[in-house]
Design a protein around this motif. Structure first.
Motif, PDB file in Angstrom:
ATOM      1  N   PHE A   9      -3.737  -5.275  -0.938  1.00  0.00           N
ATOM      2  CA  PHE A   9      -4.591  -6.160  -1.745  1.00  0.00           C
ATOM      3  C   PHE A   9      -3.742  -7.209  -2.455  1.00  0.00           C
ATOM      4  N   TRP A  10      -2.646  -6.787  -3.062  1.00  0.00           N
ATOM      5  CA  TRP A  10      -1.819  -7.702  -3.843  1.00  0.00           C
ATOM      6  C   TRP A  10      -1.195  -8.770  -2.939  1.00  0.00           C
ATOM      7  N   ALA A  11      -0.751  -8.365  -1.784  1.00  0.00           N
ATOM      8  CA  ALA A  11      -0.151  -9.325  -0.853  1.00  0.00           C
ATOM      9  C   ALA A  11      -1.179 -10.318  -0.328  1.00  0.00           C
ATOM     10  N   ALA A  12      -2.400  -9.839  -0.098  1.00  0.00           N
ATOM     11  CA  ALA A  12      -3.456 -10.728   0.407  1.00  0.00           C
ATOM     12  C   ALA A  12      -3.945 -11.697  -0.656  1.00  0.00           C
ATOM     13  N   GLY A  13      -3.902 -11.294  -1.930  1.00  0.00           N
ATOM     14  CA  GLY A  13      -4.334 -12.151  -3.025  1.00  0.00           C
ATOM     15  C   GLY A  13      -5.764 -11.933  -3.469  1.00  0.00           C
ATOM     16  N   ASP A  14      -6.580 -11.320  -2.626  1.00  0.00           N
ATOM     17  CA  ASP A  14      -7.953 -10.997  -3.005  1.00  0.00           C
ATOM     18  C   ASP A  14      -8.525 -10.042  -1.977  1.00  0.00           C
TER      19      ASP A  14
END
Length: 762
Positions: free
Chosen positions: A547-552
């Motif tokens: 989630f954090w790497a994708a941004g949302d």
């Protein structure tokens, strides 16, 4: 600039991506999924590094040298900048002294929301969790936005969520509705904002292509969206209830009401009908009676009642109408009118509350509760309705009524405020200044030198959302946003969690408050707890790292059946959580309280005769910022007139006062005065002026009233009375006032609010 430098974040007015140029200039791009990004994103760059940022812990000189105690010097003295250890030691000492000598009830944990869209660094939650670990605090309940409805609606339909969380989407309205009747209008400016943020602004586009007939009832033309099917009814301010009752009387006496729905799904319809017919007071609430009050022609009222009964009709009442004296009545009367039509619970029909007041009312996003910080339990039972803060501080020991209870204001000795600005939200700011002079100690966490910070004894510099990590989402948001840190903190600013952890360390509750976690570890913990609950329900949610790497991430498609639709389908199997299990057009509970300003059914209660002047002031929400947030930003500053907040006035009223567009004017009544910049406009009803809230309060000597102050910047809350909506709700009634306006002929004072107060080194 390459895309790898863009980092995701969110605000209450929308999700975005941000990056900085080589020279440090902040760049902002709206979230790619947002079809109608808010222009308020344009305030960010000019706000986060503004010279009014609080850069170091600061202590008011009189408090530092003379110790705690009541004083009239707050708001006027210089501050002394000190180190973090000094500031934390002094505040911890006063917290401990107040608890020891007066008890935890003497601490007011003030914080009011809106500081950040982030769910962990939610200042109110952080502050309340901290105080719960040290024995509790006097709390506040409800909110300024729709606090009157928060008390009324549980009595009438069982909860506020029945309307706010289960409102029909704009798409449903476009498909099923023939006519929208909007009391308070549908102001598009408010559709930028949602508490906790909103990723996809769908309401703005829906208003542009509503596809249904609309009657927008408001003194202001810009409360009416553009479109071929939209009619503006410029009603006299504060008279919506009379019009609602006139429509209801017409439905009743022409037999166009739905008696079957009233019998199956409501209680008290016979009492309400008797009131409409004038059984007790001899006054029939007819279209002719209503016309004499609200300024709308009786023939038009009767014709509108016929149109409403002829097709699928949605009646909606804006939140602004309940922020007035007797604010319960337009909500309750609007609900009763919808009940008489018998369409409550049908798609696109019935009753809505807040369309045009907030972006998430009418949004079609899933109903997923975002991750939240656990607060613990507050052992202190004392509380106040949020809009009674000045009464609390000024009147310890005084009794007052609230929702059937007789309560007593505790004796507050220490105020601890984080993430809120009562000098924006509250009314009669001169009275609030006196109230803030009474406690022994006022502690404020602030990003900027707002009026609240200037009226504190100790100011902790707080980070903005761009200077820390968080997770953001609103109550009806389509996405959960990974809020990455974009900027280094200004000066020595710290996030509220770090500040409170420092206080907890000194008070012996560090482990209980932090549970041994860093801020990042809390984000992972809260997210994974949230994720586990959704996975258990069968939803596919990625782990935190992904989630954090994708941004949302797109919220899982969670839906709940609307309580009013369920009631309609089977009242016996799906009762509401009201005493009758039905919609209460007459509430025996409210009636038993014996409040003359809020009896047991909807009634017309004229506002008390108000002093102040011949012009009716509407203090509405600004189109250029969120409350006072972003007032130093580019979008807000561009709209100023001679550096002052603009006040709109009808050409007829301007000509009578020899006021021209662009003039600096003095707006005044018996409570106070402010300067504003005139905007002459036919988009307001004659006799009405509009001065939005949120201009940073800038008290300076009033040349027309020696010894008194005026706001040099244009904050209308120097003019609004600090009175409750009623004894039932004690809600905010600051939407309206009566004033006079005149050209300002003297020198225009320089603004002080746009620079820090006098600061000295320790």
């Amino acid at each position: 600039m390459s895309t790898e430098h863009w980092r995701p974040s969110s605000t209450h007015w929308g999700a975005f991506r941000a990056a900085t140029d080589a020279d440090g200039t902040l760049r902002v791009q709206p979230h790619p999924a947002d079809p109608a990004p808010s222009p308020l994103l344009g305030n960010l760059a000019g706000t986060v590094r503004h010279r009014t940022r609080v850069r170091r812990p600061a202590i008011r000189r009189g408090w530092l040298t003379g110790g705690p105690g009541p004083t009239g010097a707050r708001g006027d003295e210089e501050f002394v900048e000190v180190g973090w250890d000094t500031a934390l030691d002094l505040v911890a000492e006063q917290l401990e002294r107040t608890r020891r000598e007066h008890g935890n009830e003497a601490i007011f944990g003030g914080s009011y929301g809106w500081a950040s869209a982030g769910r962990f660094h939610h200042a109110q939650s952080q502050l309340h969790r901290f105080h719960n670990t040290i024995g509790g605090y006097t709390a506040s309940r409800n909110n300024y936005s729709f606090g009157t409805s928060q008390v009324l609606l549980p009595h009438v339909i069982g909860s506020t969520d029945a309307l706010l969380q289960h409102a029909d989407s704009w798409a449903t309205i476009q498909e099923h509705t023939d006519l929208v009747v909007a009391f308070g209008g549908l102001p598009g400016k408010n559709l930028s904002i949602a508490s906790g943020g909103i990723t996809r602004h769908t309401g703005s586009a829906a208003l542009r292509d509503l596809g249904t007939d609309l009657v927008a009832i408001s003194p202001l033309a810009d409360d009416v969206p553009a479109g071929p099917g939209a009619d503006w009814w410029p009603i006299a301010p504060g008279t919506d209830v009379a019009l609602q009752l006139g429509l209801a009387h017409t439905l009743l006496t022409t037999g166009r009401h739905d008696q079957d729905f009233l019998d199956r799904c409501c209680t008290g319809s016979e009492v309400f009908a008797g009131y409409l017919l004038g059984d007790a007071d001899g006054i029939a609430k007819s279209a002719e009676w209503a016309a004499g009050i609200c300024g709308i022609d009786a023939t038009a009222i009767r014709a509108l009642a016929d149109r409403m009964a002829a097709g699928r009709t949605l009646i909606t009442v804006s939140w602004s109408l309940q922020r007035t004296e007797h604010g319960e009545q337009p909500v309750w009367a609007g609900l009763a009118l919808a009940a008489m039509l018998g369409q409550i619970g049908l798609p696109g029909g019935g009753f809505g509350h807040g369309y045009g007041s907030m972006a998430d009312i009418g949004d079609d996003a899933p109903a997923v509760r975002p991750p939240t910080l656990p607060l613990g339990r507050n052992p202190v039972r004392a509380f106040i309705p949020v809009a009674r803060i000045a009464d609390l501080l000024l009147n310890p020991g005084q009794q007052y009524d609230y929702d059937g209870q007789r309560l007593t204001y505790p004796d507050i000795r220490l105020v601890h405020w984080a993430g809120g600005n009562p000098f924006h939200h509250h009314q009669d700011l001169n009275r609030l200044r006196r109230a803030f002079g009474r406690p022994d100690t006022v502690v404020v966490h602030e990003t900027h030198w707002t009026a609240t910070a200037r009226h504190a004894d100790v100011v902790f510099p707080a980070t903005t959302a761009l200077e820390r990590e968080d997770v953001g989402a609103g109550r009806r948001d389509s996405h959960l946003i990974a809020m990455h840190q974009v900027l280094d903190p200004v000066g020595e600013a710290r996030d509220d969690y770090a500040v409170l952890a420092g206080l907890a360390q000194r008070l012996g509750t560090h482990q209980e408050f932090t549970e041994g976690r860093s801020a990042r570890e809390w984000l992972v913990h809260l997210y994974e707890q949230w994720r586990a609950g959704l996975v258990a329900q069968g939803h596919d949610v990625p782990p935190f790292a992904e989630f954090w790497a994708a941004g949302d991430l797109r919220m899982p498609d969670v839906r709940h059946r609307a309580p009013l639709a369920a009631l309609r389908s089977d009242p016996e199997r799906n009762p509401l959580p009201t005493p009758s299990g039905r919609i209460e057009l007459f509430s025996a509970t409210i009636d038993s309280f014996g409040y003359p300003d809020c009896p047991g059914h909807p009634v017309w209660l004229p506002a008390r005769q108000r002093r102040g002047g011949p012009l009716h002031l509407i203090a509405n929400q600004p189109p250029t910022r969120l409350h006072g947030q972003g007032d130093v930003g580019e979008v807000s500053q561009r709209a100023k007139v001679a550096g002052r907040e603009p006040i709109r006035i009808h050409p007829r009223d301007a000509a009578a006062r020899e006021i021209s567009d662009g003039d600096v004017v003095r707006v005044f009544n018996h409570l106070g005065a402010c300067l504003a910049g005139a905007r002459v406009s036919e988009d307001v009803r004659p006799g009405v002026v509009v001065l939005p809230t949120g201009a940073w309060f800038d008290p300076q000597p009033d040349p027309a009233r020696p010894g008194e102050t005026l706001c040099a910047h244009g904050n209308p809350n120097v003019l609004t009375a600090d009175v409750p909506s009623s004894r039932l709700s004690q809600g905010c009634a600051g939407q309206h006032a009566h004033v006079e306006v005149e050209r300002h002929l003297g020198p225009v004072p320089a603004l002080r609010c746009s620079a820090p107060p006098p600061l000295a080194d320790s």
